[in-house]
Scaffold this motif. Structure first.
Motif, PDB file in Angstrom:
ATOM      1  N   SER A 161      39.049  -5.216   4.010  1.00  0.00           N
ATOM      2  CA  SER A 161      39.843  -4.089   4.480  1.00  0.00           C
ATOM      3  C   SER A 161      39.116  -3.317   5.579  1.00  0.00           C
ATOM      4  O   SER A 161      39.693  -2.448   6.213  1.00  0.00           O
ATOM      5  N   TYR A 162      37.828  -3.623   5.793  1.00  0.00           N
ATOM      6  CA  TYR A 162      37.072  -2.999   6.877  1.00  0.00           C
ATOM      7  C   TYR A 162      37.146  -3.833   8.160  1.00  0.00           C
ATOM      8  O   TYR A 162      36.866  -3.327   9.241  1.00  0.00           O
ATOM      9  N   VAL A 163      37.476  -5.117   8.004  1.00  0.00           N
ATOM     10  CA  VAL A 163      37.595  -6.007   9.158  1.00  0.00           C
ATOM     11  C   VAL A 163      39.059  -6.003   9.586  1.00  0.00           C
ATOM     12  O   VAL A 163      39.887  -6.737   9.041  1.00  0.00           O
ATOM     13  N   ILE A 164      39.375  -5.148  10.520  1.00  0.00           N
ATOM     14  CA  ILE A 164      40.756  -4.944  10.948  1.00  0.00           C
ATOM     15  C   ILE A 164      40.806  -4.837  12.466  1.00  0.00           C
ATOM     16  O   ILE A 164      39.768  -4.705  13.123  1.00  0.00           O
ATOM     17  N   ASN A 165      42.007  -4.862  12.992  1.00  0.00           N
ATOM     18  CA  ASN A 165      42.177  -4.753  14.440  1.00  0.00           C
ATOM     19  C   ASN A 165      42.096  -3.308  14.907  1.00  0.00           C
ATOM     20  O   ASN A 165      42.705  -2.424  14.310  1.00  0.00           O
ATOM     21  N   SER A 166      41.328  -3.087  15.958  1.00  0.00           N
ATOM     22  CA  SER A 166      41.455  -1.872  16.751  1.00  0.00           C
ATOM     23  C   SER A 166      42.362  -2.215  17.930  1.00  0.00           C
ATOM     24  O   SER A 166      42.539  -3.392  18.259  1.00  0.00           O
ATOM     25  N   VAL A 167      42.955  -1.198  18.548  1.00  0.00           N
ATOM     26  CA  VAL A 167      44.023  -1.450  19.507  1.00  0.00           C
ATOM     27  C   VAL A 167      43.740  -0.753  20.833  1.00  0.00           C
ATOM     28  O   VAL A 167      43.275   0.393  20.867  1.00  0.00           O
ATOM     29  N   ILE A 168      44.034  -1.467  21.928  1.00  0.00           N
ATOM     30  CA  ILE A 168      43.982  -0.898  23.278  1.00  0.00           C
ATOM     31  C   ILE A 168      45.421  -0.755  23.771  1.00  0.00           C
ATOM     32  O   ILE A 168      46.188  -1.731  23.763  1.00  0.00           O
ATOM     33  N   TYR A 169      45.791   0.451  24.157  1.00  0.00           N
ATOM     34  CA  TYR A 169      47.127   0.734  24.682  1.00  0.00           C
ATOM     35  C   TYR A 169      47.036   0.960  26.187  1.00  0.00           C
ATOM     36  O   TYR A 169      46.018   1.426  26.702  1.00  0.00           O
ATOM     37  N   GLU A 170      48.142   0.643  26.895  1.00  0.00           N
ATOM     38  CA  GLU A 170      48.216   0.899  28.326  1.00  0.00           C
ATOM     39  C   GLU A 170      49.425   1.777  28.621  1.00  0.00           C
ATOM     40  O   GLU A 170      50.499   1.599  28.018  1.00  0.00           O
ATOM     41  N   LEU A 171      49.251   2.713  29.550  1.00  0.00           N
ATOM     42  CA  LEU A 171      50.347   3.603  29.925  1.00  0.00           C
ATOM     43  C   LEU A 171      51.382   2.838  30.741  1.00  0.00           C
ATOM     44  O   LEU A 171      51.074   2.263  31.784  1.00  0.00           O
ATOM     45  N   ASN A 172      52.622   2.845  30.221  1.00  0.00           N
ATOM     46  CA  ASN A 172      53.754   2.285  30.946  1.00  0.00           C
ATOM     47  C   ASN A 172      54.513   3.446  31.569  1.00  0.00           C
ATOM     48  O   ASN A 172      55.189   4.203  30.863  1.00  0.00           O
ATOM     49  N   VAL A 173      54.383   3.595  32.880  1.00  0.00           N
ATOM     50  CA  VAL A 173      54.962   4.751  33.550  1.00  0.00           C
ATOM     51  C   VAL A 173      56.486   4.728  33.447  1.00  0.00           C
ATOM     52  O   VAL A 173      57.123   5.767  33.247  1.00  0.00           O
ATOM     53  N   SER A 174      57.079   3.549  33.544  1.00  0.00           N
ATOM     54  CA  SER A 174      58.540   3.453  33.476  1.00  0.00           C
ATOM     55  C   SER A 174      59.055   3.885  32.106  1.00  0.00           C
ATOM     56  O   SER A 174      60.051   4.606  31.994  1.00  0.00           O
ATOM     57  N   ALA A 175      58.340   3.446  31.050  1.00  0.00           N
ATOM     58  CA  ALA A 175      58.761   3.806  29.697  1.00  0.00           C
ATOM     59  C   ALA A 175      58.266   5.186  29.290  1.00  0.00           C
ATOM     60  O   ALA A 175      58.669   5.704  28.240  1.00  0.00           O
ATOM     61  N   GLN A 176      57.399   5.771  30.093  1.00  0.00           N
ATOM     62  CA  GLN A 176      56.793   7.066  29.806  1.00  0.00           C
ATOM     63  C   GLN A 176      56.164   7.073  28.406  1.00  0.00           C
ATOM     64  O   GLN A 176      56.361   7.988  27.617  1.00  0.00           O
ATOM     65  N   ALA A 177      55.401   6.013  28.135  1.00  0.00           N
ATOM     66  CA  ALA A 177      54.740   5.885  26.831  1.00  0.00           C
ATOM     67  C   ALA A 177      53.584   4.898  26.963  1.00  0.00           C
ATOM     68  O   ALA A 177      53.539   4.064  27.885  1.00  0.00           O
ATOM     69  N   PHE A 178      52.629   4.991  26.033  1.00  0.00           N
ATOM     70  CA  PHE A 178      51.567   4.001  25.936  1.00  0.00           C
ATOM     71  C   PHE A 178      52.059   2.844  25.069  1.00  0.00           C
ATOM     72  O   PHE A 178      52.573   3.066  23.967  1.00  0.00           O
TER      73      PHE A 178
END
Length: 670
Positions: free
Chosen positions: A559-576
């Protein structure tokens, strides 16, 4: 099991340093301690010292006008305590001149400065090599000397000597030959104190007895004989354990050709190897690094780039082991104009510390009383320089607060400025919006309640204090991250625990009409850190997920070996939007840095469910492929990473939440 006890189990790898029976530890590292490198700056020789070359090999030559040029306090290497090791060896590579009869010259001296007493020394005469040490008992103190018959030093050649000491046994090996052993009646003391002592290289604190030859290597190896490490060796006269960076390069004699012979003094301005020294002698001269196609000009004591060379990260090497007051939960690297480069360590026990970059390494500068400090934050308001600490525990009176310190130009120290009520504070974030200054604190819990408000404070120019401006509901808040995109200001919070589960929403807020409003929510798992970074026109936001846990579920090792996540800003969607998932081991921190035109992310992996000895990873930006693992770095309970630069190059430093040791790593570029 109560909720509180369950929580302690759940968050164990995040913040609870290991406990156990204390074990014996030596006063110094049990690794080669490069005495020359400690005394000479890494990029250029100190005043009164010059780099010379003979038989194709670089060495250091002292000036008679500066007998103290090569010295440093013993406390720099005797970090844990003050006792010189009872067993050790000294490795010396040198070239000595012919001395007149009865003259002695010192290679090394350790002197108690307050009483000018020689505690330990190594000197030679035309016929003997002498090892001296001070022996003390109830009857008094006396100087003991162990002398070896001439080890054929005065033949105008380079030689490497290994002196090994173990109680009453003294052994000298020359150029990996047969050792000469002496059993002395008086053993080397087991309790030779280094308190208030200073190392002098090539002298005994005065001009008389100054070493007039060349020194290439002077290394102290605590705890063992260095001979098996060095011998056998093809080039025994240059057997190498460790030498200063300014002396690295060709080792060995050139071919027997007069055209290829190096004179005693040679200025090398075009090199394929390491950079030459930049001192007053080289001022206003150019150096062309042919391997990297870079042109540099010597200005003062630094090489200034004239024609930029493209840097690329080749490998990572350990530069310094920084022993801290206790386990370190956070680090902050910062620069104070006209004062220098500093690092503040947030230590679990009652004293945290500030270290200053001195002679190429961090040295102790100031201790500050804290209460299980979690992190530091450096910031400025006008000419005022501040440093805020996040305290996790209350003080002895049960008062719970964190403290903002201000830099005193008169004392050259940080002094208390403002106490701020907090609740198990994890992090401070300092930022500006529309010309106004703010501080946000991440309140983790109040008693057993993790669902509490974190607070944003605003600087009042009239009272010159931070005052409450806005509260935001958080769940076991661990970290704040501020950033801007165009005209918009954002603030992200990492929520780690809601009282029953680490599967909680972390939030991103945007500044609108005088306050922060919810902009976007992210599903996170024990989120411990947000890191924002930009590559070209693209904006990314990375979260460090530490633990997948629910009070109603049995904890599993994986349960300690899990995914961390990288998000990118989508300007068109106005969200990461999700860009990449990275498998991590209880990740507690991300750090973004660049080398030349390359971009990197390093993750602090702290625990895999079985051990805290897990590798942290450096990932390299590969464009369409995203971030790809490039370097694997052994760490132990890694908690925080910071990247920084000096005139000498680029570095990383990481802290450990499980041992009182942080490490500085050098980024080697080519």
């Amino acid at each position: 099991m109560s909720v509180l006890l369950t929580l302690c189990v759940a968050l164990l790898p995040l913040a609870t340093p290991g406990r156990g029976a204390q074990q014996w530890e030596p006063c110094t590292d049990l690794r080669p301690l490069d005495i020359l490198a400690e005394a000479v700056p890494p990029d250029s020789a100190a005043g009164g010292v010059r780099v010379t070359r003979v038989q194709g090999v670089r060495g250091l030559q002292l000036s008679a006008a500066s007998p103290h040029a090569m010295s440093f306090p013993a406390s720099r290497i005797f970090i844990r305590c003050d006792l010189f090791p009872e067993e050790f060896s000294i490795v010396v590579t040198l070239k000595v001149p012919n001395l007149p009869p009865k003259k002695n010259e010192y290679l090394l001296a350790v002197v108690a400065e307050d009483r000018d007493a020689l505690l330990l020394g190594l000197r030679y005469s035309p016929t003997q090599l002498h090892f001296l040490f001070l022996r003390e008992d109830s009857a008094g103190a006396w100087q003991t000397r162990v002398s070896f018959r001439s080890p054929t030093l005065m033949d105008s050649q380079w030689h490497t000597l290994v002196l090994a000491v173990s109680e009453g046994s003294f052994s000298l090996t020359t150029d990996c030959g047969l050792p000469v052993d002496i059993m002395a009646d008086v053993p080397f003391p087991a309790t030779l104190s280094m308190q208030g002592a200073r190392f002098f290289i090539g002298s005994r604190r005065r001009t008389k007895g100054l070493f007039t030859g060349l020194l290439r290597q002077l290394v102290l190896l605590p705890g063992s004989d260095a001979t098996p490490r060095l011998c056998p060796c093809r080039n025994a006269e240059f057997a190498l354990l460790s030498i200063p960076r300014i002396l690295r390069g060709f080792t060995g004699k050139p071919e027997e050709n007069e055209v290829l012979r190096y004179p005693y003094e040679t200025d090398m301005k075009v090199t394929l190897g390491s950079r030459p020294p930049c001192t007053k002698l080289e001022d206003a001269q150019f150096w062309f690094d042919a391997s990297r196609r870079g042109l540099y000009l010597c200005v003062g004591s630094e090489w200034v780039s004239v024609l930029a060379a493209e840097e690329k990260l080749d490998y990572v090497e350990e530069h310094q082991s920084l022993f801290t007051n206790s386990e370190t939960l956070g680090i902050e690297v910062f620069v104070i104009p006209e004062a220098g480069l500093f690092v503040a360590t947030a230590n679990r026990k009652t004293t945290s510390a500030i270290y200053k970059w001195t002679d190429g390494k961090f040295a102790s500068y100031q201790n500050i009383r804290t209460h299980q400090a979690q992190s530091w934050r450096h910031f400025t308001i006008g000419k005022r320089i501040f440093l805020a600490v996040a305290n996790f525990e209350p003080n002895e009176k049960g008062q719970e607060f964190s403290v903002i310190y201000k830099w005193s130009q008169r004392k050259l120290r940080f002094t208390p400025y403002q106490r701020v009520p907090t609740h198990s504070a994890r992090d401070w974030e300092a930022f500006q919006v529309a010309g106004e200054h703010f501080l946000a604190v991440a309140n983790h819990r109040e008693g057993d309640n993790h669902n509490i408000n974190s607070v944003i404070y605003k600087w009042n120019p009239r009272t010159r204090l931070f005052e409450t401006n806005q509260t935001i509901a958080t769940s076991g808040a661990y970290d704040w991250e501020f950033f801007t995109v165009g005209p918009y200001s954002f603030l992200a919070v990492a929520n780690a625990f809601n009282g029953t589960s680490t599967k909680v929403l972390s939030h991103l807020y945007v500044w609108l009409v005088g306050s922060f409003q919810l902009f976007q929510s992210f599903q996170t798992f024990g989120a411990a850190d947000w890191e924002v970074f930009r590559i070209g026109e693209r904006t990314f936001l990375a979260v460090a997920n530490s633990h997948s846990y629910d009070v109603e579920m049995q904890v599993q090792n994986d349960s300690y070996v899990i995914n961390s996540v990288i998000y990118e800003l989508n300007v068109s969607a106005q969200a990461f939007v999700k860009f990449q998932e990275v498998l991590t081991c209880s990740a507690l921190d991300w750090e973004f840095f660049s080398v030349g035109e390359d971009y990197f992310l390093v993750v602090a992996n702290s625990f895999d469910g079985k051990t805290f000895s897990v590798n942290s990873i450096i990932y390299r930006w590969q464009g369409y492929e995203g971030f790809v693992a490039m370097h694997s770095l052994p760490t132990f309970g890694c908690r925080d990473w910071e990247a920084f630069r000096t005139a000498a190059g680029a570095y990383l430093i990481y802290s450990s939440a499980k041992e009182p040791l942080s490490r500085v790593l050098r980024l080697r570029t080519g």
